[in-house]
Design an enzyme around this catalytic site. Structure first.
Site, PDB file in Angstrom:
ATOM      1  N   ALA A 105      72.600-100.123  -9.007  1.00  0.00           N
ATOM      2  CA  ALA A 105      71.809 -99.008  -8.470  1.00  0.00           C
ATOM      3  C   ALA A 105      70.738 -99.625  -7.575  1.00  0.00           C
ATOM      4  O   ALA A 105      69.626 -99.914  -8.025  1.00  0.00           O
ATOM      5  CB  ALA A 105      71.191 -98.219  -9.613  1.00  0.00           C
ATOM      6  N   GLY A 111      61.347 -98.841  -8.900  1.00  0.00           N
ATOM      7  CA  GLY A 111      62.605 -99.192  -9.580  1.00  0.00           C
ATOM      8  C   GLY A 111      63.402 -97.949  -9.904  1.00  0.00           C
ATOM      9  O   GLY A 111      63.138 -96.879  -9.365  1.00  0.00           O
ATOM     10  N   ASN A 112      64.393 -98.080 -10.770  1.00  0.00           N
ATOM     11  CA  ASN A 112      65.153 -96.913 -11.231  1.00  0.00           C
ATOM     12  C   ASN A 112      65.608 -97.146 -12.669  1.00  0.00           C
ATOM     13  O   ASN A 112      65.341 -98.200 -13.246  1.00  0.00           O
ATOM     14  CB  ASN A 112      66.321 -96.613 -10.283  1.00  0.00           C
ATOM     15  N   ARG A 113      66.295 -96.160 -13.248  1.00  0.00           N
ATOM     16  CA  ARG A 113      66.589 -96.188 -14.689  1.00  0.00           C
ATOM     17  C   ARG A 113      67.861 -96.936 -15.050  1.00  0.00           C
ATOM     18  O   ARG A 113      68.307 -96.906 -16.194  1.00  0.00           O
ATOM     19  CB  ARG A 113      66.700 -94.760 -15.215  1.00  0.00           C
TER      20      ARG A 113
END
Ligand code: CTP
Length: 400
Positions: A277, A208-210
């Site tokens: 994102a 995943g990402n932030r």
């Protein structure tokens, strides 16, 4: 309705301070979020407990709370606000605002404000007529502060004349007008995507990402509050968002699901703003069972995900507008402009992680909008709600 608009109120020491209980109540009833800063002398006229109970938020008054050790950050408060109302504004506070004197939290917040500022003065007859007050009010108007005029009537001193603070309803009307509730997107259908994607490795793990989705949700809310029908395709986020009633939310997990949902919805839309994102790579094999710990190293083979934005750029008609985001850490303008052209966009919103307070997780952001016709607009660091207004205003320039 003031649908989730953020109103910061600065209360000063004057008898009219008691009316602020009504002002706060009316704003909350209109759906606004309210935070209050009080000067020390204001507390002699109305209790902080009254205003914290009505505003459903803590009341700020000192830079530093000696009991809790908590620091009240005036810059954060100023950035939070969509509008800053100072009422009642005494001759003392007006004089300090006009002359750059900063000796309390309210004034420090005023000098940090990026939002519009409204002042509702209140004082006795002779003070309201004093040339120095007139000079100071003129200075505030030159500084883009909007002044709610005095009302005529009986004053606390027993005198009759100008000096009364405007009534709560009048003040709330000024606040609403300053937020310019406009419906310039009323016949538009717009696709917005937001948040991260999660690429499953096995049933318990993912890549995943932030991203939190805050920026995209703020854009969706801004468009909806201006009359658009919004389709929001939202990735997995732990944020607890409030969505405007005319937003239809589709929840997705992976980059592939993002691609499928957006491709389907875009054909019926006038425009799309893709802020999500999206993961660029996903595991080539997703294990159906939990991968057990075995060897000292583990290699996961990744394959490219579909690029939703680039795909929409290929199918876009001349009547549709496409806006993308570019998250960059270096050579920002050059890289963002490359994405604008390569993905056939009308505008790209550049976010640089090099800017303090910008990017993932923050409540603030700093963006530059690059148009395909060569126009470039750079905005200051602002709350994500205020940035959403700037981005939607830029979109409006393209589609009108
Ligand atoms: N985007 C997309 N699908 C992907 C990757 C990106 O739709 N698989 C979109 C994003 O939503 C954003 C834009 O493309 O609007 C740019 O995303 P960004 O991460 O800045 O750039 P990439 O195109 O992924 O390129 P790079 O990671 O090399 O900078």
């Amino acid at each position: 309705m003031l649908n989730k608009k953020k109103i910061l109120i600065g209360v000063c020491g004057g008898i009219a301070a008691y009316k602020l209980a009504y002002v706060v109540r009316l704003l909350i009833k209109e759906g606004a979020q309210v935070k209050v800063i009080m000067t020390e002398s204001a507390k002699a006229f109305i209790g902080p407990l009254t205003l914290s109970t009505l505003s459903k938020n803590e009341v700020y008054s000192d830079f530093f709370d000696s009991e809790t050790g908590v620091w009240s950050n005036h810059v954060e408060l100023a950035l939070w606000a969509d509008v800053f109302l100072i009422a009642p504004a005494t001759s003392n506070i007006i004089g300090k605002m006009a002359n750059g004197i900063c000796d309390n939290l309210l004034l420090a917040t005023y000098f940090s404000a990026k939002s519009s500022v409204i002042v509702a003065p209140a004082m006795d007859l002779d003070m309201s007529d004093h040339p120095s007050l007139k000079r100071n009010l003129t200075q505030l108007q030159d500084d883009n502060v909007s002044i709610i005029p005095f009302e005529h009537g009986e004053l606390a001193s027993g005198l009759t004349g100008d000096g009364r603070m405007a009534e709560p309803m009048t003040i709330v009307k000024h606040v609403s007008n300053s937020l310019k509730i406009i419906t310039d997107f009323s016949n538009k259908t717009i696709l917005v995507n937001a948040g991260p994607t999660q690429e499953a490795i096995d049933p318990v793990r993912y890549i995943g990402n932030r991203s939190t989705g805050k920026m995209g949700v703020a854009i969706a809310n801004e468009l909806a509050s201006r009359g658009a029908l919004v389709h929001l395709v939202l990735g997995p986020t732990s944020e607890n968002f409030n969505f405007h009633s005319s937003i239809q939310v589709v929840h997705i997990q992976s980059a592939q699901e993002m691609f499928d949902a957006c491709s389907k919805i875009f054909t019926s839309c006038d425009a799309a703003i893709l802020s999500a994102a999206v993961a660029d790579y996903t595991p080539s094999i997703k294990s159906d069972t939990k991968i057990k710990k075995a060897a000292n190293t583990l290699t996961i083979d990744l394959v490219k995900t579909p690029d939703t934005l680039a795909a929409l750029g290929k199918i876009k008609t001349s009547k549709q507008t496409l806006v993308g985001f570019a998250l960059e850490t270096n050579n920002e303008l050059e890289n963002a402009t490359k994405k604008l052209k390569k993905k056939n966009l009308d505008m790209v919103v550049l976010n640089s992680l090099a800017d303090k307070g910008a990017g993932f997780g923050h409540d603030t952001n700093k963006v530059t909008c690059i148009h395909i016709n060569g126009d470039i607009r750079t905005f200051d660091l602002k709350s994500k709600t205020a940035v959403a207004t700037d981005i939607v205003n830029q979109l409006k320039e393209i589609i009108q």
